[in-house]
Design a protein around this motif. Structure first.
Motif, PDB file in Angstrom:
ATOM      1  N   ASN A   1       0.299  -1.428   0.074  1.00 33.72           N
ATOM      2  CA  ASN A   1       0.012  -0.005   0.143  1.00 33.72           C
ATOM      3  C   ASN A   1       0.491   1.260   0.093  1.00 33.72           C
ATOM      4  O   ASN A   1       0.237   2.841  -0.412  1.00 33.72           O
ATOM      5  CB  ASN A   1      -1.485   0.317   0.965  1.00 33.72           C
ATOM      6  CG  ASN A   1      -2.251  -1.138   1.443  1.00 33.72           C
ATOM      7  OD1 ASN A   1      -2.409  -1.489   0.227  1.00 33.72           O
ATOM      8  ND2 ASN A   1      -2.434  -1.558   2.081  1.00 33.72           N
ATOM      9  N   GLY A   2       1.948   1.450   0.947  1.00 34.58           N
ATOM     10  CA  GLY A   2       2.878   2.447   0.350  1.00 34.58           C
ATOM     11  C   GLY A   2       3.190   2.895  -0.997  1.00 34.58           C
ATOM     12  O   GLY A   2       4.064   3.718  -1.204  1.00 34.58           O
TER      13      GLY A   2
ATOM     14  N   PRO B   1       8.248  10.249  -2.808  1.00 36.36           N
ATOM     15  CA  PRO B   1       8.740   8.895  -2.785  1.00 36.36           C
ATOM     16  C   PRO B   1       8.171   7.644  -1.246  1.00 36.36           C
ATOM     17  O   PRO B   1       7.800   8.393  -0.811  1.00 36.36           O
ATOM     18  CB  PRO B   1      10.032   9.413  -1.789  1.00 36.36           C
ATOM     19  CG  PRO B   1       9.957  10.734  -1.165  1.00 36.36           C
ATOM     20  CD  PRO B   1       9.062  10.967  -2.226  1.00 36.36           C
ATOM     21  N   SER B   2       7.767   6.494  -2.046  1.00 33.89           N
ATOM     22  CA  SER B   2       7.867   5.859  -1.214  1.00 33.89           C
ATOM     23  C   SER B   2       8.742   5.116  -0.692  1.00 33.89           C
ATOM     24  O   SER B   2       9.801   4.786  -1.564  1.00 33.89           O
ATOM     25  CB  SER B   2       6.472   5.385  -1.199  1.00 33.89           C
ATOM     26  OG  SER B   2       6.182   4.551  -2.157  1.00 33.89           O
TER      27      SER B   2
ATOM     28  N   GLN C   1      13.803  -1.349   0.226  1.00 31.11           N
ATOM     29  CA  GLN C   1      13.261  -0.676  -1.236  1.00 31.11           C
ATOM     30  C   GLN C   1      12.568   0.614  -0.739  1.00 31.11           C
ATOM     31  O   GLN C   1      11.601   0.852  -0.251  1.00 31.11           O
ATOM     32  CB  GLN C   1      12.367  -1.468  -2.069  1.00 31.11           C
ATOM     33  CG  GLN C   1      12.247  -1.538  -3.627  1.00 31.11           C
ATOM     34  CD  GLN C   1      10.921  -2.221  -4.143  1.00 31.11           C
ATOM     35  OE1 GLN C   1      10.465  -3.117  -3.716  1.00 31.11           O
ATOM     36  NE2 GLN C   1      11.090  -1.947  -5.128  1.00 31.11           N
ATOM     37  N   SER C   2      12.930   1.276  -2.344  1.00 27.18           N
ATOM     38  CA  SER C   2      12.595   2.920  -2.654  1.00 27.18           C
ATOM     39  C   SER C   2      11.653   3.134  -3.632  1.00 27.18           C
ATOM     40  O   SER C   2      12.795   2.791  -4.374  1.00 27.18           O
ATOM     41  CB  SER C   2      13.812   3.655  -1.959  1.00 27.18           C
ATOM     42  OG  SER C   2      13.350   5.433  -2.406  1.00 27.18           O
ATOM     43  N   LEU C   3      10.875   3.507  -3.375  1.00 28.59           N
ATOM     44  CA  LEU C   3      10.338   4.063  -5.146  1.00 28.59           C
ATOM     45  C   LEU C   3       9.695   5.273  -4.878  1.00 28.59           C
ATOM     46  O   LEU C   3       9.774   6.152  -4.696  1.00 28.59           O
ATOM     47  CB  LEU C   3       8.622   3.229  -5.206  1.00 28.59           C
ATOM     48  CG  LEU C   3       8.498   2.008  -4.856  1.00 28.59           C
ATOM     49  CD1 LEU C   3       7.511   1.588  -5.042  1.00 28.59           C
ATOM     50  CD2 LEU C   3       9.637   1.087  -6.225  1.00 28.59           C
ATOM     51  N   TRP C   4      11.030   5.948  -6.242  1.00 26.41           N
ATOM     52  CA  TRP C   4      10.967   7.757  -6.574  1.00 26.41           C
ATOM     53  C   TRP C   4      11.317   7.554  -7.897  1.00 26.41           C
ATOM     54  O   TRP C   4      11.996   6.755  -8.334  1.00 26.41           O
ATOM     55  CB  TRP C   4      11.168   8.287  -5.164  1.00 26.41           C
ATOM     56  CG  TRP C   4      12.236   9.500  -4.928  1.00 26.41           C
ATOM     57  CD1 TRP C   4      10.520  10.114  -5.055  1.00 26.41           C
ATOM     58  CD2 TRP C   4      12.721   9.914  -4.640  1.00 26.41           C
ATOM     59  NE1 TRP C   4      10.829  11.658  -5.331  1.00 26.41           N
ATOM     60  CE2 TRP C   4      11.951  11.652  -4.518  1.00 26.41           C
ATOM     61  CE3 TRP C   4      14.525   9.423  -4.579  1.00 26.41           C
ATOM     62  CZ2 TRP C   4      12.701  12.455  -4.444  1.00 26.41           C
ATOM     63  CZ3 TRP C   4      14.441  11.558  -4.131  1.00 26.41           C
ATOM     64  CH2 TRP C   4      14.283  12.443  -4.478  1.00 26.41           C
ATOM     65  N   LEU C   5      10.226   8.504  -8.466  1.00 21.94           N
ATOM     66  CA  LEU C   5      11.012   8.965  -9.586  1.00 21.94           C
ATOM     67  C   LEU C   5      12.830   9.467 -10.159  1.00 21.94           C
ATOM     68  O   LEU C   5      13.085   8.565 -10.757  1.00 21.94           O
ATOM     69  CB  LEU C   5      10.171   9.614 -10.315  1.00 21.94           C
ATOM     70  CG  LEU C   5      10.965  10.769 -11.386  1.00 21.94           C
ATOM     71  CD1 LEU C   5      10.626   9.098 -12.726  1.00 21.94           C
ATOM     72  CD2 LEU C   5       9.705  12.318 -11.756  1.00 21.94           C
TER      73      LEU C   5
END
Length: 157
Positions: free
Chosen positions: A85-86, A98-99, A127-131
């Motif tokens: 969900n993050g 970022p999440s 794990q980082s999700l970010w453009l």
């Protein structure tokens, strides 16, 4: 026209979340490999992901010759994944927000030699999700290797 728009929107949502990895404990970033490494042969290299992490950790000098006294038997890595969900924030803002996903990875191996030693570690790699991870990507195996090195050194003080 609606199908094309929908397809482009879905593609943007998934592509905008560029993954990168980092170690959760800041003190682990300071770990440096020893200059006097033991030469070791890995028995089961078919566990490619686990082998790559051990290789990146630089705990041992890994060799291809099985005549060396120290042998390493890798265990299959187990993963405890968190809820995804993050990721929603990153996906809905096209990667601008970022999440992170703080998954846990259970890594183990046996050192077979004069003494048989069993090691088990909890590698906390986020794990980082970010453009903007597009510009500074960090691979999982390298970050997990750093976490493994620091955990190994901490356990063998």
């Amino acid at each position: 026209m609606n199908k094309v728009f929908f397809l482009i929107l879905i593609t943007l949502l998934f592509v905008s979340c560029v993954p990168s990895y980092r170690i959760s404990h800041k003190i682990y970033k300071e770990a440096k490999p020893s200059t006097n490494k033991v030469k070791a042969f890995v028995i089961n290299k078919e566990l490619k992901k686990e082998y790559k992490i051990l290789e990146k950790s630089q705990i041992y000098e890994l060799v291809e010759d099985d005549s060396y006294q120290v042998k390493i038997k890798l265990d299959s890595m187990k993963t405890s994944l968190v809820c995804g969900n993050g990721m929603a924030g990153s996906m809905l803002t096209f990667g601008l927000l970022p999440s992170s996903l703080p998954d846990e990875y259970y890594y183990g191996f046996q050192e077979i030699g004069d003494e048989n030693k069993k090691f088990e570690f909890n590698l906390q790699v986020i794990q980082s999700l970010w453009l903007f991870n597009l510009f500074y990507p960090k691979s999982f195996s390298k970050q997990a290797g750093k976490a493994l090195l620091a955990s190994y050194q901490e356990k063998n003080k």
